[in-house]
Design an enzyme around this catalytic site. Sequence first.
Site, PDB file in Angstrom:
ATOM      1  CG  HIS A  92      46.447  45.513  40.569  1.00  0.00           C
ATOM      2  ND1 HIS A  92      47.489  45.030  39.818  1.00  0.00           N
ATOM      3  CD2 HIS A  92      46.876  45.477  41.865  1.00  0.00           C
ATOM      4  CE1 HIS A  92      48.504  44.701  40.618  1.00  0.00           C
ATOM      5  NE2 HIS A  92      48.153  44.978  41.860  1.00  0.00           N
TER       6      HIS A  92
ATOM      7  CG  LEU B 262      39.105  34.804  22.672  1.00  0.00           C
ATOM      8  CD1 LEU B 262      40.448  34.483  22.008  1.00  0.00           C
ATOM      9  CD2 LEU B 262      39.052  36.313  22.976  1.00  0.00           C
TER      10      LEU B 262
ATOM     11  CD1 TRP C 277      50.143  53.194  33.591  1.00  0.00           C
ATOM     12  CD2 TRP C 277      48.714  53.344  35.306  1.00  0.00           C
ATOM     13  NE1 TRP C 277      49.083  53.976  33.190  1.00  0.00           N
ATOM     14  CE2 TRP C 277      48.188  54.077  34.225  1.00  0.00           C
ATOM     15  CE3 TRP C 277      47.985  53.284  36.502  1.00  0.00           C
ATOM     16  CZ2 TRP C 277      46.974  54.760  34.296  1.00  0.00           C
ATOM     17  CZ3 TRP C 277      46.783  53.959  36.571  1.00  0.00           C
ATOM     18  CH2 TRP C 277      46.286  54.697  35.481  1.00  0.00           C
TER      19      TRP C 277
ATOM     20  NE  ARG D 147      51.856  46.703  44.396  1.00  0.00           N
ATOM     21  CZ  ARG D 147      52.742  46.505  43.410  1.00  0.00           C
ATOM     22  NH1 ARG D 147      53.703  47.378  43.205  1.00  0.00           N
ATOM     23  NH2 ARG D 147      52.682  45.436  42.665  1.00  0.00           N
TER      24      ARG D 147
ATOM     25  CG  ASP E 230      55.354  42.962  35.256  1.00  0.00           C
ATOM     26  OD1 ASP E 230      54.816  43.305  36.332  1.00  0.00           O
ATOM     27  OD2 ASP E 230      56.573  42.756  35.149  1.00  0.00           O
ATOM     28  N   GLY E 231      53.437  45.558  35.291  1.00  0.00           N
ATOM     29  CA  GLY E 231      53.678  47.001  35.341  1.00  0.00           C
ATOM     30  C   GLY E 231      52.538  47.807  35.956  1.00  0.00           C
TER      31      GLY E 231
ATOM     32  CD  GLU F  18      55.593  31.984  41.781  1.00  0.00           C
ATOM     33  OE1 GLU F  18      54.698  32.353  40.980  1.00  0.00           O
ATOM     34  OE2 GLU F  18      56.068  30.832  41.784  1.00  0.00           O
TER      35      GLU F  18
HETATM   36  C1  FPP Z   1      51.433  42.664  37.595  1.00  0.00           C
HETATM   37  O1  FPP Z   1      51.719  43.998  37.893  1.00  0.00           O
HETATM   38  C2  FPP Z   1      49.989  42.438  37.551  1.00  0.00           C
HETATM   39  C3  FPP Z   1      49.287  41.672  38.429  1.00  0.00           C
HETATM   40  C4  FPP Z   1      49.915  40.988  39.560  1.00  0.00           C
HETATM   41  C5  FPP Z   1      47.820  41.551  38.352  1.00  0.00           C
HETATM   42  C6  FPP Z   1      47.179  41.640  37.004  1.00  0.00           C
HETATM   43  C7  FPP Z   1      45.733  41.928  37.190  1.00  0.00           C
HETATM   44  C8  FPP Z   1      44.976  42.694  36.385  1.00  0.00           C
HETATM   45  C9  FPP Z   1      45.443  43.249  35.118  1.00  0.00           C
HETATM   46  C10 FPP Z   1      43.569  43.055  36.744  1.00  0.00           C
HETATM   47  C11 FPP Z   1      42.636  41.951  36.935  1.00  0.00           C
HETATM   48  C12 FPP Z   1      42.410  41.156  35.713  1.00  0.00           C
HETATM   49  C13 FPP Z   1      41.394  40.294  35.586  1.00  0.00           C
HETATM   50  C14 FPP Z   1      41.298  39.480  34.367  1.00  0.00           C
HETATM   51  C15 FPP Z   1      40.382  40.130  36.614  1.00  0.00           C
HETATM   52  P1  FPP Z   1      52.622  44.341  39.168  1.00  0.00           P
HETATM   53  O2  FPP Z   1      51.705  44.650  40.291  1.00  0.00           O
HETATM   54  O3  FPP Z   1      53.589  43.236  39.406  1.00  0.00           O
HETATM   55  O4  FPP Z   1      53.340  45.634  38.652  1.00  0.00           O
HETATM   56  P2  FPP Z   1      54.808  46.134  39.016  1.00  0.00           P
HETATM   57  O5  FPP Z   1      55.779  45.104  38.481  1.00  0.00           O
HETATM   58  O6  FPP Z   1      54.914  47.446  38.299  1.00  0.00           O
HETATM   59  O7  FPP Z   1      54.866  46.270  40.503  1.00  0.00           O
END
Ligand code: FPP
Length: 252
Positions: A47, A141, A35, A43, A30-31, A77
């Site tokens: 990612h 793994l 970031w 955003r 998360d985050g 969600e």
């Molecule tokens: C939450 O941050 C993160 C996600 C919804 C997506 C996670 C995806 C990745 C790390 C990249 C792709 C990974 C793979 C394995 C293909 P948020 O957007 O909710 O952050 P915020 O809470 O700061 O808004």
Amino acid sequence: MTEDSIASRPLLEQVRSGDGVPAHIAIIMDGNGRWAGERGWPRFMGHREGMKSVRRVVTGCLAMGVGHLTLYAFSKENWARPAEEISALMKLLSEYVEREKQELAEKGVRVKVIGDRSRLSPAALVSVDSIEAATTGGDRLVLQLAISYGSRDEILAAARGLAVRCAAGELEPLEITETSFSEALFTAGSPDPDLLIRTSGEMRVSNFLLWQIAYSEIYVTPVLWPDFGEVDLYEAVLEYQRRERRFGRVTR
Ligand code: FPP
């Protein structure tokens, strides 16, 4: 060896000489949005950077000898996010697959995707199938990527599957045990997570592995996911090693 691996070496040694490495680590990444926002970027850039953290935690788990890693990449969600962000995340998934699948296979990582595949686009499905097929022989793994995943859905699907088997006379209701229920979940074959990590400081489990985390140690760090690296992972495991796991029992 990466810079991150070199800097984290002393911590890795500490983990190795410590009291037990988790068999299964699960992470709520998360985050990413924050970031990117802190830098005035879209955003999606968070990612993208977050993919590098995925690489780092896989490296760290291999170095520690952790056998199972489950990452929450896209929740059920998350389908409610703007179409542009969903499409960027799906493109990143395909990019991740193309960039990493060969190396993951060479390193002995087996990738499994868990979640509701019926909502994935044809292109995303091709990626998912291709990384699973390319890494099927991995025995060091198991990397479970939770995509279009919701734990309540998973539990309902398991319950329905078992009910159908009972109705067909294949199974007696009393034969449904914690073990057989666990084996009806997407995560069948993986032990329950010993350690659940959540980045970015939020104190929630967000519909992630609700059945499986019954006895997991929970570690929340304020570090935003794109900043998370091997040092942070080893610190989480060191904290886990310091905790006394009682599973509801009294130990003294
Ligand atoms: C939450 O941050 C993160 C996600 C919804 C997506 C996670 C995806 C990745 C790390 C990249 C792709 C990974 C793979 C394995 C293909 P948020 O957007 O909710 O952050 P915020 O809470 O700061 O808004």
